[in-house]
Write a protein that holds these residues in place. Structure first.
Motif, PDB file in Angstrom:
ATOM      1  N   ALA A  97     -15.192 -15.678  15.058  1.00 22.31           N
ATOM      2  CA  ALA A  97     -14.927 -16.708  16.735  1.00 22.31           C
ATOM      3  C   ALA A  97     -13.532 -16.681  15.859  1.00 22.31           C
ATOM      4  O   ALA A  97     -13.102 -16.830  15.416  1.00 22.31           O
ATOM      5  CB  ALA A  97     -16.083 -17.643  16.458  1.00 22.31           C
ATOM      6  N   ALA A  98     -13.248 -17.055  17.829  1.00 19.29           N
ATOM      7  CA  ALA A  98     -11.773 -17.468  17.557  1.00 19.29           C
ATOM      8  C   ALA A  98     -11.333 -18.862  16.925  1.00 19.29           C
ATOM      9  O   ALA A  98     -11.744 -19.689  16.825  1.00 19.29           O
ATOM     10  CB  ALA A  98     -11.170 -17.382  19.047  1.00 19.29           C
ATOM     11  N   VAL A  99     -10.335 -18.787  16.367  1.00 20.94           N
ATOM     12  CA  VAL A  99      -9.807 -20.263  15.538  1.00 20.94           C
ATOM     13  C   VAL A  99      -8.516 -20.300  16.822  1.00 20.94           C
ATOM     14  O   VAL A  99      -8.034 -19.853  17.094  1.00 20.94           O
ATOM     15  CB  VAL A  99      -9.823 -19.974  14.599  1.00 20.94           C
ATOM     16  CG1 VAL A  99      -8.091 -21.207  14.296  1.00 20.94           C
ATOM     17  CG2 VAL A  99     -10.321 -19.559  13.588  1.00 20.94           C
ATOM     18  N   ASN A 100      -8.108 -21.812  17.530  1.00 23.13           N
ATOM     19  CA  ASN A 100      -7.377 -22.692  17.802  1.00 23.13           C
ATOM     20  C   ASN A 100      -5.767 -21.446  17.460  1.00 23.13           C
ATOM     21  O   ASN A 100      -5.473 -22.008  16.624  1.00 23.13           O
ATOM     22  CB  ASN A 100      -7.506 -23.896  18.207  1.00 23.13           C
ATOM     23  CG  ASN A 100      -8.487 -24.374  19.093  1.00 23.13           C
ATOM     24  OD1 ASN A 100      -8.992 -23.436  19.467  1.00 23.13           O
ATOM     25  ND2 ASN A 100      -8.526 -25.182  18.450  1.00 23.13           N
ATOM     26  N   GLY A 101      -5.390 -20.941  18.742  1.00 26.16           N
ATOM     27  CA  GLY A 101      -3.961 -20.517  18.066  1.00 26.16           C
ATOM     28  C   GLY A 101      -3.566 -19.167  17.736  1.00 26.16           C
ATOM     29  O   GLY A 101      -3.089 -18.951  17.075  1.00 26.16           O
ATOM     30  N   TYR A 102      -5.004 -18.996  17.169  1.00 25.93           N
ATOM     31  CA  TYR A 102      -4.786 -17.166  16.473  1.00 25.93           C
ATOM     32  C   TYR A 102      -6.117 -16.571  17.113  1.00 25.93           C
ATOM     33  O   TYR A 102      -6.901 -17.120  17.748  1.00 25.93           O
ATOM     34  CB  TYR A 102      -5.082 -17.944  15.395  1.00 25.93           C
ATOM     35  CG  TYR A 102      -4.879 -18.657  14.334  1.00 25.93           C
ATOM     36  CD1 TYR A 102      -3.689 -17.549  13.729  1.00 25.93           C
ATOM     37  CD2 TYR A 102      -5.077 -19.769  14.666  1.00 25.93           C
ATOM     38  CE1 TYR A 102      -2.806 -18.185  12.697  1.00 25.93           C
ATOM     39  CE2 TYR A 102      -4.226 -20.475  13.751  1.00 25.93           C
ATOM     40  CZ  TYR A 102      -2.834 -19.926  13.096  1.00 25.93           C
ATOM     41  OH  TYR A 102      -1.629 -20.664  11.973  1.00 25.93           O
ATOM     42  N   ALA A 103      -5.968 -14.841  17.160  1.00 19.83           N
ATOM     43  CA  ALA A 103      -6.854 -14.125  17.987  1.00 19.83           C
ATOM     44  C   ALA A 103      -8.261 -14.341  16.921  1.00 19.83           C
ATOM     45  O   ALA A 103      -8.328 -14.426  15.723  1.00 19.83           O
ATOM     46  CB  ALA A 103      -6.222 -13.056  17.676  1.00 19.83           C
ATOM     47  N   ALA A 104      -9.369 -13.750  17.913  1.00 19.32           N
ATOM     48  CA  ALA A 104     -10.779 -13.169  16.771  1.00 19.32           C
ATOM     49  C   ALA A 104     -10.546 -11.925  15.871  1.00 19.32           C
ATOM     50  O   ALA A 104      -9.679 -11.563  16.742  1.00 19.32           O
ATOM     51  CB  ALA A 104     -11.570 -13.402  17.872  1.00 19.32           C
ATOM     52  N   PRO A 105     -10.840 -12.117  14.651  1.00 23.77           N
ATOM     53  CA  PRO A 105     -11.182 -10.663  14.724  1.00 23.77           C
ATOM     54  C   PRO A 105     -11.778  -9.756  14.693  1.00 23.77           C
ATOM     55  O   PRO A 105     -12.715 -10.343  15.610  1.00 23.77           O
ATOM     56  CB  PRO A 105     -12.004 -11.429  13.235  1.00 23.77           C
ATOM     57  CG  PRO A 105     -11.781 -13.275  12.362  1.00 23.77           C
ATOM     58  CD  PRO A 105     -11.496 -13.306  13.958  1.00 23.77           C
ATOM     59  N   ALA A 106     -11.182  -8.815  14.815  1.00 25.06           N
ATOM     60  CA  ALA A 106     -12.061  -7.505  15.518  1.00 25.06           C
ATOM     61  C   ALA A 106     -13.044  -6.936  15.402  1.00 25.06           C
ATOM     62  O   ALA A 106     -14.104  -6.714  16.162  1.00 25.06           O
ATOM     63  CB  ALA A 106     -10.965  -6.455  15.411  1.00 25.06           C
ATOM     64  N   HIS A 107     -13.584  -7.691  14.075  1.00 28.91           N
ATOM     65  CA  HIS A 107     -15.324  -7.064  13.235  1.00 28.91           C
ATOM     66  C   HIS A 107     -15.698  -8.045  12.726  1.00 28.91           C
ATOM     67  O   HIS A 107     -15.441  -9.201  11.717  1.00 28.91           O
ATOM     68  CB  HIS A 107     -14.927  -5.446  12.002  1.00 28.91           C
ATOM     69  CG  HIS A 107     -13.796  -5.150  13.123  1.00 28.91           C
ATOM     70  ND1 HIS A 107     -14.174  -4.379  14.261  1.00 28.91           N
ATOM     71  CD2 HIS A 107     -12.542  -4.564  12.267  1.00 28.91           C
ATOM     72  CE1 HIS A 107     -13.896  -3.304  14.425  1.00 28.91           C
ATOM     73  NE2 HIS A 107     -12.033  -3.216  13.845  1.00 28.91           N
ATOM     74  N   SER A 108     -16.915  -8.336  12.432  1.00 29.75           N
ATOM     75  CA  SER A 108     -17.519  -8.717  11.754  1.00 29.75           C
ATOM     76  C   SER A 108     -17.322  -7.910  10.096  1.00 29.75           C
ATOM     77  O   SER A 108     -16.794  -7.305  10.234  1.00 29.75           O
ATOM     78  CB  SER A 108     -19.807  -8.209  11.495  1.00 29.75           C
ATOM     79  OG  SER A 108     -19.651  -7.304  11.455  1.00 29.75           O
ATOM     80  N   MET A 109     -18.002  -9.009   8.642  1.00 33.79           N
ATOM     81  CA  MET A 109     -17.342  -8.544   7.826  1.00 33.79           C
ATOM     82  C   MET A 109     -18.512  -7.446   7.279  1.00 33.79           C
ATOM     83  O   MET A 109     -17.370  -6.306   6.915  1.00 33.79           O
ATOM     84  CB  MET A 109     -17.999  -9.464   6.835  1.00 33.79           C
ATOM     85  CG  MET A 109     -17.874  -9.512   5.435  1.00 33.79           C
ATOM     86  SD  MET A 109     -18.444 -10.636   3.937  1.00 33.79           S
ATOM     87  CE  MET A 109     -17.286 -11.656   4.590  1.00 33.79           C
ATOM     88  N   VAL A 116      -3.056 -14.232  11.811  1.00 33.40           N
ATOM     89  CA  VAL A 116      -3.576 -13.320  12.785  1.00 33.40           C
ATOM     90  C   VAL A 116      -4.496 -14.256  12.990  1.00 33.40           C
ATOM     91  O   VAL A 116      -4.759 -14.654  14.228  1.00 33.40           O
ATOM     92  CB  VAL A 116      -3.650 -12.043  12.414  1.00 33.40           C
ATOM     93  CG1 VAL A 116      -4.416 -11.294  13.783  1.00 33.40           C
ATOM     94  CG2 VAL A 116      -2.052 -11.097  11.936  1.00 33.40           C
ATOM     95  N   ASN A 117      -5.071 -14.172  12.368  1.00 32.33           N
ATOM     96  CA  ASN A 117      -7.142 -14.479  12.328  1.00 32.33           C
ATOM     97  C   ASN A 117      -6.645 -16.548  12.638  1.00 32.33           C
ATOM     98  O   ASN A 117      -8.007 -17.156  12.945  1.00 32.33           O
ATOM     99  CB  ASN A 117      -8.211 -13.760  11.766  1.00 32.33           C
ATOM    100  CG  ASN A 117      -7.824 -12.373  12.544  1.00 32.33           C
ATOM    101  OD1 ASN A 117      -7.701 -11.764  11.167  1.00 32.33           O
ATOM    102  ND2 ASN A 117      -7.313 -12.222  13.616  1.00 32.33           N
ATOM    103  N   GLY A 118      -5.946 -16.619  11.493  1.00 33.32           N
ATOM    104  CA  GLY A 118      -5.626 -18.660  10.974  1.00 33.32           C
ATOM    105  C   GLY A 118      -5.281 -18.459   9.882  1.00 33.32           C
ATOM    106  O   GLY A 118      -4.780 -17.511   8.816  1.00 33.32           O
ATOM    107  N   PRO A 119      -4.857 -19.679   9.471  1.00 30.06           N
ATOM    108  CA  PRO A 119      -4.620 -19.686   8.701  1.00 30.06           C
ATOM    109  C   PRO A 119      -4.914 -19.323   7.173  1.00 30.06           C
ATOM    110  O   PRO A 119      -6.126 -19.310   6.977  1.00 30.06           O
ATOM    111  CB  PRO A 119      -4.238 -22.189   8.201  1.00 30.06           C
ATOM    112  CG  PRO A 119      -5.043 -21.913   9.138  1.00 30.06           C
ATOM    113  CD  PRO A 119      -5.641 -20.993   9.942  1.00 30.06           C
ATOM    114  N   ALA A 120      -4.610 -19.278   5.693  1.00 33.83           N
ATOM    115  CA  ALA A 120      -4.841 -19.371   3.956  1.00 33.83           C
ATOM    116  C   ALA A 120      -4.112 -19.462   3.431  1.00 33.83           C
ATOM    117  O   ALA A 120      -2.823 -19.240   3.376  1.00 33.83           O
ATOM    118  CB  ALA A 120      -5.662 -17.054   4.024  1.00 33.83           C
ATOM    119  N   VAL A 121      -4.581 -20.049   2.523  1.00 35.85           N
ATOM    120  CA  VAL A 121      -3.896 -20.725   1.064  1.00 35.85           C
ATOM    121  C   VAL A 121      -4.147 -20.457   0.055  1.00 35.85           C
ATOM    122  O   VAL A 121      -5.877 -20.330  -0.440  1.00 35.85           O
ATOM    123  CB  VAL A 121      -3.041 -22.125   1.403  1.00 35.85           C
ATOM    124  CG1 VAL A 121      -2.523 -22.197   2.735  1.00 35.85           C
ATOM    125  CG2 VAL A 121      -4.093 -22.919   1.484  1.00 35.85           C
TER     126      VAL A 121
END
Length: 391
Positions: free
Chosen positions: A109-121, A384-389
């Motif tokens: 699913a899409a995250v606010n401000g980012y593109a939804a990932p193209a694929h399931s895991m 691209v799809n969301g933040p990550a740290v």
């Protein structure tokens, strides 16, 4: 009508699985050029895993989706197998509480401000070169257990399902090890299985997504021995005593009163297992404060964002926090009502919480399995799809 004859090499009973794989590979190599010219004439083949309908969190397709003669004979469904050869370390997916293996194909699913990932895991790994003979999943909970997640806890009978399934995958693929990609209860269940059977030599990499390694702060509201929520009970709350039977109550450290070596801070705990199994590369993906299973309450929120993290060790390669959206700890949650998720957190605010840390993280999991990433495991996802740290 075209007819293609395949001459398979006959193997005796003593021939190895690797030998059978080599014979199959030789036959396929001979026929693939002919098949290429006929591709437009052949009907399309179905995907090896199909989510089917979903409720926004879990897939509800056909329970068993095996192919190519793979028949594990354990569990309550799953997927894997095909007309192919495993050249990579096969991946075994282990689902969470109330869920099935099919949900590794849950659409992201899409995250606010980012593109939804193209694929399931699952589809992300397929898109990056994994084939059907390298991707497997097991549903270790039956339909009744999945409908009542508050009653499910760790027990040797489930460890046997996981071990047997992995043994079947190894035999089918001819590979000596697997990579485990686990979510929630599946993470802690798989770790307990490794310990119960001394099975660590069979696993190359272990990816933990949202596992309750330090217990669930959620469970403090139920108490360490509740008939309404056994999944939250402390170690060995049933007779006869067996400390391999446990729930996810955070250890009190006090004997007989909520003691739980698995969720505690000792050297035998879930969080400390990388130090015990130095040959396995461990990774974590967490939603931190946005995880509605780890962080549910105004009363017990301290430390809940660390619930899915291993202790630091040289073989803990990366622990990536992709949580975003509303934090979850502003809401009380009662396990005894059987609800599979809280009413708050990242998943319900166009962000990433407990479930989307699985469904949206295919690119990160690929990096963890196929590269030697440490600081760069979120490459291709972060920004691209969301933040990550890194945690």
């Amino acid at each position: 009508m075209f007819r293609i004859a395949l001459k398979w090499v006959r193997l005796g009973p003593s021939d190895s699985v690797d030998g059978r794989n080599r014979a199959r590979a030789l036959a396929m190599a001979a026929v693939l050029p002919m098949l290429g010219s006929l591709a437009l004439l052949a009907p399309s083949t179905a995907r090896a895993l199909d989510c089917g309908s979903n409720n926004g969190y879990t897939c509800q397709g056909t329970a068993s989706q095996y192919a190519g003669g793979f028949s594990p004979g354990v569990g309550s469904g799953g997927f894997g197998g095909g007309d192919c050869i495993a050249t990579r370390t096969p991946v075994v997916f282990v689902s969470g509480n109330g869920d099935s293996a099919l949900s590794f194909d849950m659409p992201p699913a899409a995250v606010n401000g980012y593109a939804a990932p193209a694929h399931s895991m699952y589809d992300e790994l397929k898109a990056r070169g994994y084939n059907d003979c390298e991707l497997f999943g097991v549903t270790y909970l039956d339909a009744q257990e999945r409908s009542s997640p508050q009653y499910n806890y760790h027990q040797p009978a489930k460890y046997q399902v996981l071990k047997t399934f992995i043994d079947k995958v190894k035999a089918y693929t001819g590979r000596s090890q697997v990579d485990l990609v686990t979510h929630s209860l599946g993470a802690s269940m798989s770790l307990a299985m490794l310990r119960y059977y001394g099975y660590q030599a069979n696993v190359r990499r272990f990816v933990n997504i949202g596992g309750g390694l330090r217990g669930l702060q959620t469970c403090l509201s139920t108490g360490y021995q509740s008939p309404y929520a056994p999944t939250c009970n402390a170690e060995a709350y049933v007779f006869p005593y067996d400390y391999y039977t446990f729930g996810l109550y955070p250890s009190s450290g006090v004997a007989y009163y909520g003691y739980n070596r698995w969720t505690g801070s000792g050297s035998n705990s879930l969080r400390a297992m990388p130090a015990m199994y130095g040959s396995i590369a461990f990774y974590s993906i967490t939603a931190g404060l946005h995880d509605q299973v780890q962080c549910f309450t105004t009363s017990y929120s301290a430390g809940c964002s660390n619930g899915a993290l291993f202790n630091a060790a040289s073989n803990v390669k990366a622990q990536v926090d992709i949580g975003v959206g509303s934090t979850a700890y502003a809401y009380d949650w009662d396990w005894s009502d059987g609800s599979p998720y809280n009413a708050g957190g990242g998943d319900t605010s166009n962000g990433v919480g407990h479930f989307r840390s699985k469904t949206n993280a295919g690119r990160i999991v690929y990096n963890m399995l196929a590269t030697t990433c440490t600081t760069g495991c979120a490459n291709g996802y972060v920004g691209v799809n969301g933040p990550a740290v890194n945690r």
